[in-house]
Design a protein around this motif. Structure first.
Motif, PDB file in Angstrom:
ATOM      1  N   VAL A 134       0.849  -1.185   0.000  1.00 37.03           N
ATOM      2  CA  VAL A 134       0.000   0.000   0.000  1.00 37.03           C
ATOM      3  C   VAL A 134       0.884   1.234   0.000  1.00 37.03           C
ATOM      4  CG1 VAL A 134      -1.927  -1.109   1.182  1.00 37.03           C
ATOM      5  CG2 VAL A 134      -0.152   0.022   2.529  1.00 37.03           C
ATOM      6  N   THR A 135       0.306   2.364  -0.376  1.00 35.66           N
ATOM      7  CA  THR A 135       1.007   3.634  -0.285  1.00 35.66           C
ATOM      8  C   THR A 135       1.018   4.095   1.165  1.00 35.66           C
ATOM      9  OG1 THR A 135      -0.953   5.006  -0.570  1.00 35.66           O
ATOM     10  CG2 THR A 135       0.135   4.229  -2.579  1.00 35.66           C
ATOM     11  N   ASP A 136       1.620   5.241   1.413  1.00 35.66           N
ATOM     12  CA  ASP A 136       1.725   5.752   2.782  1.00 35.66           C
ATOM     13  C   ASP A 136       0.387   6.152   3.374  1.00 35.66           C
ATOM     14  OD1 ASP A 136       4.723   5.862   3.286  1.00 35.66           O
ATOM     15  OD2 ASP A 136       4.562   6.869   1.372  1.00 35.66           O
ATOM     16  N   VAL A 137      -0.637   6.291   2.553  1.00 36.69           N
ATOM     17  CA  VAL A 137      -1.957   6.615   3.090  1.00 36.69           C
ATOM     18  C   VAL A 137      -2.912   5.436   2.969  1.00 36.69           C
ATOM     19  CG1 VAL A 137      -1.724   9.078   2.723  1.00 36.69           C
ATOM     20  CG2 VAL A 137      -2.663   7.661   0.890  1.00 36.69           C
ATOM     21  N   GLY A 138      -2.353   4.224   2.770  1.00 38.16           N
ATOM     22  CA  GLY A 138      -3.160   3.027   2.835  1.00 38.16           C
ATOM     23  C   GLY A 138      -3.861   2.617   1.552  1.00 38.16           C
ATOM     24  N   LYS A 139      -3.534   3.272   0.437  1.00 34.78           N
ATOM     25  CA  LYS A 139      -4.168   2.884  -0.823  1.00 34.78           C
ATOM     26  C   LYS A 139      -3.393   1.740  -1.472  1.00 34.78           C
ATOM     27  CE  LYS A 139      -6.217   7.380  -1.908  1.00 34.78           C
ATOM     28  NZ  LYS A 139      -6.378   8.428  -2.940  1.00 34.78           N
ATOM     29  N   PRO A 140      -4.086   0.849  -2.196  1.00 35.93           N
ATOM     30  CA  PRO A 140      -3.388  -0.249  -2.864  1.00 35.93           C
ATOM     31  C   PRO A 140      -2.305   0.267  -3.809  1.00 35.93           C
ATOM     32  CG  PRO A 140      -5.770  -0.596  -2.935  1.00 35.93           C
ATOM     33  CD  PRO A 140      -5.558   0.794  -2.414  1.00 35.93           C
ATOM     34  N   TYR A 141      -1.158  -0.395  -3.784  1.00 41.66           N
ATOM     35  CA  TYR A 141      -0.019   0.044  -4.581  1.00 41.66           C
ATOM     36  C   TYR A 141       0.301  -1.052  -5.584  1.00 41.66           C
ATOM     37  CZ  TYR A 141       4.506   2.218  -5.557  1.00 41.66           C
ATOM     38  OH  TYR A 141       5.585   2.834  -6.167  1.00 41.66           O
ATOM     39  N   LYS A 142      -0.440  -1.036  -6.699  1.00 40.29           N
ATOM     40  CA  LYS A 142      -0.330  -2.127  -7.659  1.00 40.29           C
ATOM     41  C   LYS A 142       0.975  -2.107  -8.440  1.00 40.29           C
ATOM     42  CE  LYS A 142      -4.983  -3.799  -8.357  1.00 40.29           C
ATOM     43  NZ  LYS A 142      -6.021  -4.143  -9.356  1.00 40.29           N
ATOM     44  N   LEU A 143       1.644  -0.957  -8.486  1.00 38.08           N
ATOM     45  CA  LEU A 143       2.937  -0.938  -9.160  1.00 38.08           C
ATOM     46  C   LEU A 143       3.892  -1.950  -8.542  1.00 38.08           C
ATOM     47  CD1 LEU A 143       3.920   2.758  -9.975  1.00 38.08           C
ATOM     48  CD2 LEU A 143       3.855   0.827 -11.552  1.00 38.08           C
ATOM     49  N   ALA A 144       3.841  -2.084  -7.212  1.00 38.91           N
ATOM     50  CA  ALA A 144       4.717  -3.045  -6.548  1.00 38.91           C
ATOM     51  C   ALA A 144       4.353  -4.470  -6.939  1.00 38.91           C
ATOM     52  CB  ALA A 144       4.630  -2.866  -5.033  1.00 38.91           C
ATOM     53  N   LEU A 145       3.068  -4.754  -7.100  1.00 38.42           N
ATOM     54  CA  LEU A 145       2.655  -6.083  -7.556  1.00 38.42           C
ATOM     55  C   LEU A 145       3.094  -6.322  -9.002  1.00 38.42           C
ATOM     56  CD1 LEU A 145      -0.966  -6.394  -6.088  1.00 38.42           C
ATOM     57  CD2 LEU A 145       1.188  -7.239  -5.129  1.00 38.42           C
ATOM     58  N   ARG A 146       2.946  -5.292  -9.845  1.00 38.61           N
ATOM     59  CA  ARG A 146       3.385  -5.447 -11.229  1.00 38.61           C
ATOM     60  C   ARG A 146       4.894  -5.669 -11.296  1.00 38.61           C
ATOM     61  NH1 ARG A 146      -0.095  -1.052 -12.795  1.00 38.61           N
ATOM     62  NH2 ARG A 146       1.643   0.176 -13.601  1.00 38.61           N
ATOM     63  N   ALA A 147       5.631  -4.985 -10.419  1.00 40.21           N
ATOM     64  CA  ALA A 147       7.085  -5.181 -10.396  1.00 40.21           C
ATOM     65  C   ALA A 147       7.422  -6.626 -10.044  1.00 40.21           C
ATOM     66  CB  ALA A 147       7.725  -4.227  -9.390  1.00 40.21           C
ATOM     67  N   ASP A 148       6.711  -7.188  -9.060  1.00 43.42           N
ATOM     68  CA  ASP A 148       6.970  -8.573  -8.692  1.00 43.42           C
ATOM     69  C   ASP A 148       6.608  -9.515  -9.833  1.00 43.42           C
ATOM     70  OD1 ASP A 148       7.543 -10.562  -6.362  1.00 43.42           O
ATOM     71  OD2 ASP A 148       5.636 -11.246  -7.211  1.00 43.42           O
ATOM     72  N   ALA A 149       5.479  -9.250 -10.488  1.00 44.69           N
ATOM     73  CA  ALA A 149       5.066 -10.094 -11.613  1.00 44.69           C
ATOM     74  C   ALA A 149       6.095 -10.024 -12.748  1.00 44.69           C
ATOM     75  CB  ALA A 149       3.689  -9.669 -12.103  1.00 44.69           C
ATOM     76  N   ASN A 150       6.611  -8.821 -13.017  1.00 46.19           N
ATOM     77  CA  ASN A 150       7.643  -8.681 -14.053  1.00 46.19           C
ATOM     78  C   ASN A 150       8.903  -9.456 -13.681  1.00 46.19           C
ATOM     79  OD1 ASN A 150       5.872  -6.945 -15.310  1.00 46.19           O
ATOM     80  ND2 ASN A 150       7.381  -5.342 -15.660  1.00 46.19           N
ATOM     81  N   ARG A 151       9.308  -9.328 -12.418  1.00 44.04           N
ATOM     82  CA  ARG A 151      10.524 -10.026 -11.971  1.00 44.04           C
ATOM     83  C   ARG A 151      10.369 -11.539 -12.150  1.00 44.04           C
ATOM     84  NH1 ARG A 151      11.690 -12.821  -7.784  1.00 44.04           N
ATOM     85  NH2 ARG A 151       9.731 -12.282  -6.739  1.00 44.04           N
ATOM     86  N   ARG A 152       9.235 -12.067 -11.755  1.00 47.48           N
ATOM     87  CA  ARG A 152       9.007 -13.505 -11.875  1.00 47.48           C
ATOM     88  C   ARG A 152       9.009 -13.947 -13.338  1.00 47.48           C
ATOM     89  NH1 ARG A 152       5.847 -15.968  -7.277  1.00 47.48           N
ATOM     90  NH2 ARG A 152       5.981 -14.504  -5.544  1.00 47.48           N
ATOM     91  N   ALA A 153       8.354 -13.168 -14.198  1.00 48.64           N
ATOM     92  CA  ALA A 153       8.262 -13.549 -15.612  1.00 48.64           C
ATOM     93  C   ALA A 153       9.637 -13.548 -16.280  1.00 48.64           C
ATOM     94  CB  ALA A 153       7.314 -12.607 -16.343  1.00 48.64           C
ATOM     95  N   ILE A 154      10.407 -12.499 -16.035  1.00 50.63           N
ATOM     96  CA  ILE A 154      11.719 -12.407 -16.680  1.00 50.63           C
ATOM     97  C   ILE A 154      12.682 -13.437 -16.097  1.00 50.63           C
ATOM     98  CG2 ILE A 154      13.669 -10.875 -17.148  1.00 50.63           C
ATOM     99  CD1 ILE A 154      11.055 -10.280 -18.702  1.00 50.63           C
ATOM    100  N   THR A 155      12.568 -13.719 -14.799  1.00 46.04           N
ATOM    101  CA  THR A 155      13.411 -14.753 -14.191  1.00 46.04           C
ATOM    102  C   THR A 155      13.162 -16.103 -14.864  1.00 46.04           C
ATOM    103  OG1 THR A 155      13.479 -13.606 -12.059  1.00 46.04           O
ATOM    104  CG2 THR A 155      13.945 -15.971 -12.050  1.00 46.04           C
TER     105      THR A 155
END
Length: 625
Positions: free
Chosen positions: A550-571
Motif C-alpha cells: 500500500v502507499t503511505d496513506v493506505g491505498k493499494p499500490y499495484k505498481l509493486a505487484l506489477r514489479a513482482d510479476a515482471n521479476r518472476r516472468a523475466i526470471t
C-alpha cells in the motif's frame, strides 16, 4: 441563514434531488476555512472542538481545546507567520505526525498563507523536491521529542528554508530540549514564539473563497511528486457536503486517526465537524499504525461516545479481531475508503461489532469526498451516490465522449470541489497551475473505470492504468479480485498483468488470507477460474502474501505487484542463462526489469530473449562498466 437552508434533510438517496433544488450559492457557506472556524467559535465557544491523545497507553490524559481556544491558538500561530513575512500567496510546509499543536498550525497556515502538508516518511529527495515546488520558506515540523527521525529530516532540508518552527508532543511537560543552531535559519518552538501574539484577531487580511488554501502532494512513494492545489471554496464546500449527513447530530463525537498530510484527515475529521460543533477525538502520533491503540480502542469509543469514525479496510480487518470490551452503542457507523472493501472484512467487522461499514469514494484532485453510501439503504457493489452539487459522468477512455448510463468507462467529476490544477511553477507572487491532462472543460478525469446508474451511484471497475491487456483484449482486474474475495479465507486481493511472450500480458493475482487459513495457491487459482465471467480473466497464478503493498496513506499500490510479476516472468524467461539475476524497480511510475549477467553469458542472446516481452529492461554484465 436558517437551519433548513444550511442543513437540508440528507439521510437517504432520494434526498439528493431536493437538496440540489436549492442553488449552492444560497446555502450560506463560509468564505474560507478561517471563516468556518470563526463561526464555530462564535456559536459554540465553550464546546469541545478537539481532544488529542498523547498515545494509546495514555488516552486518559488528552489535550482538549474548545472552539474558542482553538480559534485563539490559530490567531496566535497565524500572527507569528504574518510577522515572519508569510502572505496570501506563500506556502507554509508542515511535516509532523498528528499532535495537539499540528491542528491549529494547519489552520493558521491556511489563514496566513497556504498550507503545504508533507509526509515525513517520504524520501528526503522527494521531500526536497516538494519543498522546492511549493516554494515554502517556513517549515513547521516535529521536534526531537515528538519524532526524532522527522526532526533529522527537517535539519537536512533546512538549507532550503528561512524558518523552522518546532512542535512538541501532545501534553509535553517540563522544559523542552535545546534546539541546535542552523546557520542562516531561525529555529524555535512554535508555541513559545507565538505565545505573545494577539489571540483575538488576525493581523492580516483574511482569505476569500477563491484563494488557495492548501497544496497536497499526490501519488505513492515513487515518481515525480505532484502538488494538487485546493481553494478555500473547494475545502469548505466539500466539508459541508460531508457535514450535511443527517445521521450525525450536532455535537456528536468523531474519531480521527489518519495523518493530517492526507485530505481525509483535513476535510472529514477537521473541517467537517466545525460545521455542526462536533467534537473530534484524535489518536496519538502513530494513529492507526500504533499497535497499542487496538487494545484500547473500544474503551476510547465508550468514554468519548464516539458516533462515527473513518479508516481504511485494513483497520477494520484488525478491529474485527479485537474483543469488544466496552459499550459501543454510540458508534452509529464507520466510514471506509481509499481502497476496495473486501466482503470478508465487511462481514467480519459488522458481525463482530454490530456497526455498519459505510463506503465512500474520493480523490485529492476533487478535494476529498465525491460519493457516499447510506447505512439504511445499502447498494452492494457500489461505493456510494454522488454528493450534492458534484456532477459525474462516464466517458469513453479514448474519445472522451459521454457513455450511456450503465456502461463502463472513465469516471469524470465536475462541480465546486474539482481542484484548479497542479503546481507547475510561479509567476510573481502566484502559483502557475495546470491540470496536466487531468482537467478538460472543467471536468476531472479520475482515471477510474466505473459505471454510473440513474440514481448517481458509482460502481468502480478498477483503474484505467491497471487494465490487463491480453492479446488486445481488455481485462478488468476487479472481476478477478471479486472472484477471489468471494472465498471465505481471502481478506484482500490484487490482480495485475504479468508479461507474456505470446499474449503480451496474462492475469496473475496476489492475496492475503485470514489467520490460520490452509487453502493453497492452486486451490485459489481454481476457485477464481470457476467464478470469473470470462475464461481469459482466469488468473495464471495466485500468490499468497502476508500483506498487499500500500502507499503511505493506505491505498493499494499495484505498481509493486506489477514489479513482482515482471521479476518472476523475466526470471523464468532467463532460466537457461546460468547466473543471470533479475530485479524489478519502479522509476517514475514505470516498472523496469534490471538484469545482471555473468561475463561469460552471451549478452546478445539474452537481449533477444528479452525482446519477446513488452517490458522495459536494463541489461548489465558483471565486470563491464
Amino acid at each position: 441563514m436558517t437551519g433548513a437552508s444550511l442543513w437540508p434533510r440528507y439521510a437517504e438517496p432520494a434526498d439528493l434531488a431536493a437538496i440540489e433544488a436549492v442553488p449552492l450559492a444560497e446555502r450560506g457557506l463560509p468564505e474560507s476555512t478561517y471563516a468556518l472556524l470563526s463561526r464555530a467559535a462564535g456559536w459554540w465557544p465553550d464546546h469541545p472542538a478537539t481532544t488529542v491523545l498523547p498515545e494509546a497507553a495514555r488516552w486518559r490524559e488528552p489535550v482538549r481545546r474548545t472552539f474558542a481556544e482553538l480559534l485563539a491558538d490559530v490567531h496566535r500561530y497565524a500572527n507569528l507567520l504574518w510577522e515572519l513575512g508569510i502572505r496570501r500567496g506563500d506556502a507554509v510546509a508542515l511535516m509532523a505526525p498528528n499532535c495537539a499543536d499540528l491542528i491549529p498550525a494547519t489552520l493558521a497556515a491556511q489563514l496566513a498563507g497556504i498550507a503545504a502538508p508533507l509526509n515525513g516518511g517520504l524520501s528526503r529527495d522527494h521531500l526536497g523536491e516538494l519543498l522546492r515546488r511549493s516554494g515554502a520558506r517556513v517549515l513547521i515540523t516535529a521536534g526531537p521529542e515528538l519524532a526524532p527521525e522527522i526532526w533529522d529530516t527537517a535539519r537536512t532540508l533546512a538549507a532550503e528554508l528561512d524558518v523552522v518552527l518546532v512542535l512538541r508532543p501532545t501534553g509535553a511537560a517540563g522544559e523542552p530540549a535545546a534546539l541546535p543552531a542552523i546557520k542562516g535559519v531561525r529555529v524555535g518552538y512554535l508555541a513559545d514564539l507565538a505565545a505573545g501574539h494577539d489571540a483575538t484577531d488576525f493581523d492580516g487580511e483574511p482569505p476569500v473563497a477563491s484563494d488557495l488554501a492548501a497544496l497536497f502532494h499526490t501519488g505513492g512513494t515513487t515518481g515525480a511528486p505532484k502538488l494538487a492545489a485546493h481553494t478555500h471554496a473547494n475545502e469548505v464546500t466539500d466539508a459541508w457536503m460531508i457535514a450535511a449527513n443527517s445521521l450525525l447530530d450536532p455535537g456528536s463525537a468523531v474519531f480521527a486517526a489518519l495523518p493530517l498530510f492526507h485530505v481525509n484527515a483535513l476535510v472529514v475529521t477537521l473541517l467537517a465537524p466545525l460545521f455542526k460543533g462536533q467534537h473530534a477525538v484524535w489518536a496519538g502520533p502513530l494513529g492507526y499504525r500504533e499497535p497499542a491503540l487496538y487494545g484500547q480502542f473500544w474503551k476510547i469509543v465508550e468514554h468519548h461516545r464516539i458516533a462515527a469514525m473513518s479508516a481504511v479496510p485494513t483497520v477494520y480487518a484488525v478491529l474485527a479481531q479485537c474483543p469488544v470490551d466496552a459499550d459501543i452503542a454510540s458508534l452509529r457507523f464507520a466510514m471506509v475508503g481509499a481502497s476496495p472493501l473486501p466482503a470478508a472484512v465487511r462481514a467480519g467487522f459488522q458481525t463482530h461489532t454490530g456497526v455498519t461499514l459505510v463506503e465512500g469514494y474520493g480523490l485529492t484532485e476533487a478535494t476529498c469526498a465525491s460519493a457516499r453510501s447510506f447505512p439504511d439503504a445499502p447498494r452492494p457493489g457500489s461505493v456510494g451516490q454522488r454528493m450534492p452539487y458534484q456532477r459525474m459522468k462516464v466517458v469513453h477512455p479514448e474519445t472522451g465522449e459521454e457513455l450511456p448510463g450503465g456502461e463502463t468507462g472513465v469516471l469524470a467529476i465536475g462541480g465546486p470541489t474539482v481542484f484548479p490544477g497542479y503546481v507547475v511553477g510561479r509567476a510573481g507572487n502566484a502559483y502557475v497551475l495546470d491540470g496536466l491532462g487531468k482537467l478538460r472543460d472543467g471536468w476531472l478525469d479520475t482515471g477510474d473505470l466505473a459505471r454510473l446508474d440513474a440514481d448517481g451511484f458509482v460502481r468502480l471497475a478498477g483503474r484505467v492504468k491497471d487494465l490487463i491487456i491480453r492479446g488486445g483484449h481488455n481485462i478488468d482486474p476487479a472481476m478477478i479480485e471479486d472472484a477471489l474475495l468471494s472465498h471465505p479465507d481471502v481478506t484482500a486481493a490484487g490482480a495485475v498483468g504479468r508479461p507474456d511472450e505470446h499474449s503480451g500480458e496474462v492475469p496473475v493475482a496476489y492475496v492475503t488470507l485470514v489467520p490460520g487459513a490452509t487453502v493453497t495457491e492452486d486451490e485459489l487459482r481454481a476457485w477464481a477460474a470457476g467464478r470469473v465471467p470470462e475464461r481469459a480473466a482466469a488468473p495464471k497464478e495466485v500468490t499468497v502474501l502476508d500483506a498487499l503493498p500500500v502507499t503511505d496513506v493506505g491505498k493499494p499500490y499495484k505498481l509493486a505487484l506489477r514489479a513482482d510479476a515482471n521479476r518472476r516472468a523475466i526470471t523464468e524467461a532467463l532460466v537457461a542463462f546460468d547466473g543471470a539475476t533479475v530485479d524489478a524497480v519502479i522509476e517514475d511510475g514505470t516498472v523496469v526489469a534490471t538484469v545482471t549477467l555473468p561475463s561469460e553469458v552471451d549478452e546478445s542472446k539474452v537481449a533477444a530473449t528479452l525482446a519477446r516481452y513488452t517490458v522495459s529492461t536494463r541489461l548489465t554484465c558483471q565486470g563491464k562498466s
